[in-house]
Write a protein that holds these residues in place. Structure first.
Motif, PDB file in Angstrom:
ATOM      1  N   MET A 291     -21.998  -5.977 -28.111  1.00 34.35           N
ATOM      2  CA  MET A 291     -21.048  -4.666 -26.897  1.00 34.35           C
ATOM      3  C   MET A 291     -20.143  -4.419 -28.528  1.00 34.35           C
ATOM      4  O   MET A 291     -19.797  -5.030 -29.360  1.00 34.35           O
ATOM      5  N   HIS A 292     -19.574  -2.760 -28.484  1.00 33.56           N
ATOM      6  CA  HIS A 292     -19.349  -2.701 -29.851  1.00 33.56           C
ATOM      7  C   HIS A 292     -17.301  -2.798 -29.209  1.00 33.56           C
ATOM      8  O   HIS A 292     -17.589  -3.013 -27.736  1.00 33.56           O
ATOM      9  N   ILE A 293     -16.609  -2.764 -29.987  1.00 30.52           N
ATOM     10  CA  ILE A 293     -14.852  -2.409 -29.271  1.00 30.52           C
ATOM     11  C   ILE A 293     -14.617  -2.017 -30.208  1.00 30.52           C
ATOM     12  O   ILE A 293     -14.713  -1.317 -31.748  1.00 30.52           O
ATOM     13  N   ASN A 294     -13.903  -0.877 -29.711  1.00 28.60           N
ATOM     14  CA  ASN A 294     -12.836   0.388 -30.479  1.00 28.60           C
ATOM     15  C   ASN A 294     -11.622  -0.140 -30.955  1.00 28.60           C
ATOM     16  O   ASN A 294     -10.941  -0.137 -29.780  1.00 28.60           O
ATOM     17  N   LEU A 295     -11.470  -0.790 -32.627  1.00 30.77           N
ATOM     18  CA  LEU A 295     -10.226  -1.117 -32.570  1.00 30.77           C
ATOM     19  C   LEU A 295      -9.221  -0.191 -32.221  1.00 30.77           C
ATOM     20  O   LEU A 295      -8.346  -0.708 -32.115  1.00 30.77           O
ATOM     21  N   HIS A 296      -9.098   1.091 -31.630  1.00 29.36           N
ATOM     22  CA  HIS A 296      -7.935   1.885 -31.552  1.00 29.36           C
ATOM     23  C   HIS A 296      -7.951   1.606 -30.243  1.00 29.36           C
ATOM     24  O   HIS A 296      -6.448   2.066 -29.555  1.00 29.36           O
ATOM     25  N   LYS A 297      -8.775   1.602 -28.881  1.00 28.69           N
ATOM     26  CA  LYS A 297      -8.601   1.369 -27.810  1.00 28.69           C
ATOM     27  C   LYS A 297      -7.751   0.197 -27.283  1.00 28.69           C
ATOM     28  O   LYS A 297      -7.647  -0.264 -26.374  1.00 28.69           O
ATOM     29  N   THR A 298      -8.365  -1.302 -28.197  1.00 25.36           N
ATOM     30  CA  THR A 298      -7.948  -2.311 -27.555  1.00 25.36           C
ATOM     31  C   THR A 298      -6.627  -2.711 -28.616  1.00 25.36           C
ATOM     32  O   THR A 298      -5.739  -3.738 -28.223  1.00 25.36           O
ATOM     33  N   PHE A 299      -6.799  -2.245 -30.459  1.00 22.72           N
ATOM     34  CA  PHE A 299      -5.693  -3.156 -31.047  1.00 22.72           C
ATOM     35  C   PHE A 299      -5.002  -2.256 -31.773  1.00 22.72           C
ATOM     36  O   PHE A 299      -4.624  -2.725 -32.928  1.00 22.72           O
ATOM     37  N   SER A 300      -5.330  -0.841 -31.771  1.00 26.07           N
ATOM     38  CA  SER A 300      -4.171  -0.213 -31.657  1.00 26.07           C
ATOM     39  C   SER A 300      -4.088   0.084 -32.576  1.00 26.07           C
ATOM     40  O   SER A 300      -3.077   0.547 -33.107  1.00 26.07           O
ATOM     41  N   THR A 301      -5.228   0.197 -33.436  1.00 31.24           N
ATOM     42  CA  THR A 301      -5.244   1.672 -34.350  1.00 31.24           C
ATOM     43  C   THR A 301      -5.014   2.803 -34.012  1.00 31.24           C
ATOM     44  O   THR A 301      -5.422   3.298 -32.950  1.00 31.24           O
ATOM     45  N   PRO A 302      -5.278   3.708 -34.907  1.00 28.49           N
ATOM     46  CA  PRO A 302      -4.258   4.719 -34.681  1.00 28.49           C
ATOM     47  C   PRO A 302      -5.744   5.420 -34.397  1.00 28.49           C
ATOM     48  O   PRO A 302      -6.970   5.528 -34.428  1.00 28.49           O
ATOM     49  N   THR A 373      -6.624  -3.575 -41.454  1.00 28.79           N
ATOM     50  CA  THR A 373      -5.554  -4.535 -40.958  1.00 28.79           C
ATOM     51  C   THR A 373      -5.029  -3.607 -40.128  1.00 28.79           C
ATOM     52  O   THR A 373      -3.890  -4.547 -39.765  1.00 28.79           O
ATOM     53  N   ARG A 374      -4.809  -2.894 -39.596  1.00 29.88           N
ATOM     54  CA  ARG A 374      -3.970  -2.631 -38.530  1.00 29.88           C
ATOM     55  C   ARG A 374      -4.313  -3.560 -37.608  1.00 29.88           C
ATOM     56  O   ARG A 374      -3.238  -3.976 -37.298  1.00 29.88           O
ATOM     57  N   ALA A 375      -5.324  -3.917 -37.109  1.00 24.85           N
ATOM     58  CA  ALA A 375      -6.077  -4.443 -35.898  1.00 24.85           C
ATOM     59  C   ALA A 375      -5.493  -6.472 -36.162  1.00 24.85           C
ATOM     60  O   ALA A 375      -5.039  -6.918 -35.141  1.00 24.85           O
ATOM     61  N   LEU A 376      -6.280  -6.632 -37.085  1.00 24.04           N
ATOM     62  CA  LEU A 376      -5.716  -8.243 -37.157  1.00 24.04           C
ATOM     63  C   LEU A 376      -3.954  -8.146 -37.569  1.00 24.04           C
ATOM     64  O   LEU A 376      -3.514  -9.483 -36.750  1.00 24.04           O
ATOM     65  N   THR A 377      -3.275  -6.793 -38.309  1.00 19.04           N
ATOM     66  CA  THR A 377      -1.876  -7.510 -37.668  1.00 19.04           C
ATOM     67  C   THR A 377      -1.471  -7.391 -36.193  1.00 19.04           C
ATOM     68  O   THR A 377      -1.139  -8.293 -35.953  1.00 19.04           O
ATOM     69  N   TYR A 378      -1.813  -6.709 -35.481  1.00 25.05           N
ATOM     70  CA  TYR A 378      -1.709  -6.928 -33.633  1.00 25.05           C
ATOM     71  C   TYR A 378      -2.465  -7.724 -33.854  1.00 25.05           C
ATOM     72  O   TYR A 378      -1.341  -8.399 -32.141  1.00 25.05           O
TER      73      TYR A 378
END
Length: 533
Positions: A291-302, A373-378
């Motif tokens: 399963m792929h995870i779009n970091l922008h769609k779940t973990f708030s990256t731009p 970095t953004r995703a882990l921060t979130y």
């Protein structure tokens, strides 16, 4: 350029704009500023910067050398800044208001994430630095990887894919490699339900598979019986989106996974909509293999702008050893190492029982550091309980929109139970001659970017709305009121909707002609005018 080119002209005397106001000399409407093309502002004979004439030298371009001037306008710094600032004022953005795009998940990007991504050592890291100088960055990549594995209940993760579709390809290539390893490369069919994302069949076809559709039921979910009936020795995998593009949770996914595995295939889950179930459901528990995870769609990256994207792929134990290189791992010495080809055999012995089955590389380097970095921060900001609330609030907001509008807009799957992260409507009950496009254009006049239109394809005239978890009830109420107003006008046959938007910088365009005959280069109209004279 004459100001009359975009402003008042003598033939406009006594005529009003579409909004009833007299036209202005400049073309501006108070703070809604008209802006010409940059080629119409400056001229090619002057420049805003003093530059010494270039020294003549022998060209190394051969017959590729330019035989005319480049034709760029010369602008001063204030002119340049004003031009792009005025253009930016004509954009809609998540920082201006609710962004109702369905399936695209336009999440708010917390400023804390941005601050962390700009820290020295993250913002300026280079992929060719010696590994001992980037231990902090590798720790971030590895820590994020651990979280993604825990949140999904999977066994491993590939961090290097650069976007959702890139991640899909990664997962499918892992499946392809696994099938070839066990001598079943003859499995060439990938089953894709109608309710899946449109990139799924494209990815499977690109990887060399034949794609076959699986129909949806009347309530918008996968027809499990039809899928089971199609399974056989030629089926490599099923690609299923959960929650699907109708905004519904696929309740039979575990049953589907068991059937696919029993038939010798693998289950790929499109994780683009993970935002609706993060902290609530682990795809690994449902039998998902990749399963792929779009970091922008779940973990708030731009999101958007052509990148940078990031689409990590979580993998089951059956596929983990086939993941692409490189990947990070914490070895026995306690340090995080970047596992490249030269160390992969050693690492495989320690972690995979001596198996090294990687299909190769997906990209030159290790992934997108800024997004990691953004995703882990979130994730660390929210914690496990906070991430669970993200999903719950996203689902709550979408259901509030659905139930608040189902009396005025057709909601084809409203009877299928609660929706997940997005509400789906159609144009089935609008007045004759009115369609989804008219509603979308009318919403622009209300100050909103339109929702996703005409997708998913299983619903005629679809309108897909995803409010996300960060919108307040007040913001939702205002949007609901605006969409209700436009829908009621469309149901009443308001002719003004057929020419909307009226208050935007540009009125309705002929989108068909714009797509089929785009004007991609600016041409100076002066020579044509002179020729006409």
């Amino acid at each position: 350029m004459s100001i009359n080119a975009s402003g008042w002209r003598p033939e406009m005397a006594g005529k009003d704009n579409a909004d009833g106001a007299a036209p202005t000399f400049t073309g501006n409407k108070a703070l809604m500023l008209e802006e010409a093309l940059i080629f119409e502002i400056g001229d090619t004979t002057t420049t805003g910067v003093d530059i010494a004439p270039a020294q003549e030298g022998k060209s190394r371009l051969g017959n590729l050398a330019r035989d005319t001037t480049i034709g760029l306008p010369g602008l001063s710094e204030p002119e340049t800044v004003r031009h792009y600032t005025r253009l930016s004022r004509q954009n809609y953005a998540i920082d201006l208001g609710l962004f109702p795009l369905g399936s695209c998940t336009m999440k708010h990007n917390p400023r804390l994430n941005e601050k962390m991504a700009r820290l020295p050592g993250f913002a300026d890291v280079h992929p060719l630095q010696p590994v001992d100088t980037v231990q902090g960055a590798l720790e971030v990549i590895n820590e994020l990887a651990v979280w993604l594995i825990k949140l999904t209940g999977m066994h491993g993760v590939a961090m290097s894919p650069k976007a959702g579709a890139h991640g899909e390809l990664c997962g499918i290539l892992c499946i392809k490699a696994a099938l070839e390893k066990r001598g079943e490369g003859h499995r060439k069919v990938v089953l894709v339900p109608e309710s899946a994302h449109g990139t799924n069949p494209a990815t499977a076809a690109f990887a060399g598979f034949k794609v076959e559709d699986i129909p949806a039921t009347a309530e918008g979910r996968v027809d499990t019986a039809a899928l089971k009936a199609r399974l056989g020795p030629d089926v490599a995998a099923v690609m299923i989106t959960n929650p699907n593009t109708c905004g519904l949770f696929e309740r039979d996914l575990k049953e589907i996974s068991d059937a696919v595995h029993a038939a010798g295939g693998y289950v790929y889950c499109d994780g683009a909509n993970f935002n609706a179930i993060v902290g609530r459901v682990r795809p690994g528990d449902l039998g998902v293999d990749a399963m792929h995870i779009n970091l922008h769609k779940t973990f708030s990256t731009p999101h958007g702008g052509g990148g940078p994207g990031s689409g990590p792929v979580v993998l089951s134990e059956a596929l983990s050893s086939f993941a692409p290189l490189p990947y990070t791992a914490r070895t026995k010495d306690g340090h995080v190492h970047l596992i490249e080809e030269e160390r992969a055999e050693e690492f495989a012995v320690e972690h995979f029982g001596g198996k090294l089955d990687s299909f190769g590389r997906m990209t030159a380097f290790h992934g997108q550091m800024g997004m990691f970095t953004r995703a882990l921060t979130y994730i660390l900001s929210h914690g496990a309980d906070g991430l669970r609330q993200v999903a719950e609030d996203a689902v709550l907001n979408a259901n509030y929109v659905l139930r608040s509008l189902e009396d005025v807009l057709d909601a084809p799957f409203a009877g299928a139970g609660p929706c997940m992260h997005e509400a789906l409507f159609s144009d089935a009950n609008l007045a004759d001659g009115f369609s989804t496009l008219d509603v979308a254009k009318g919403l622009i006049d209300e100050g909103y970017h339109p929702m996703t239109v005409y997708f998913p394809l299983v619903v005629h005239g679809a309108m897909l709305v995803e409010p996300t978890e960060t919108e307040s009830k007040a913001a939702l109420d205002q949007f609901i009121g605006a969409l209700r107003s436009v829908a009621e006008r469309a149901k009443a046959g308001d002719p003004a909707l057929k020419t909307a938007p009226h208050f935007a910088p540009r009125s309705r365009l002929d989108e068909t002609q714009a797509a089929r005959r785009p004007v991609l280069a600016w041409k100076d109209p002066a020579p044509m005018a002179a020729a006409a004279e």
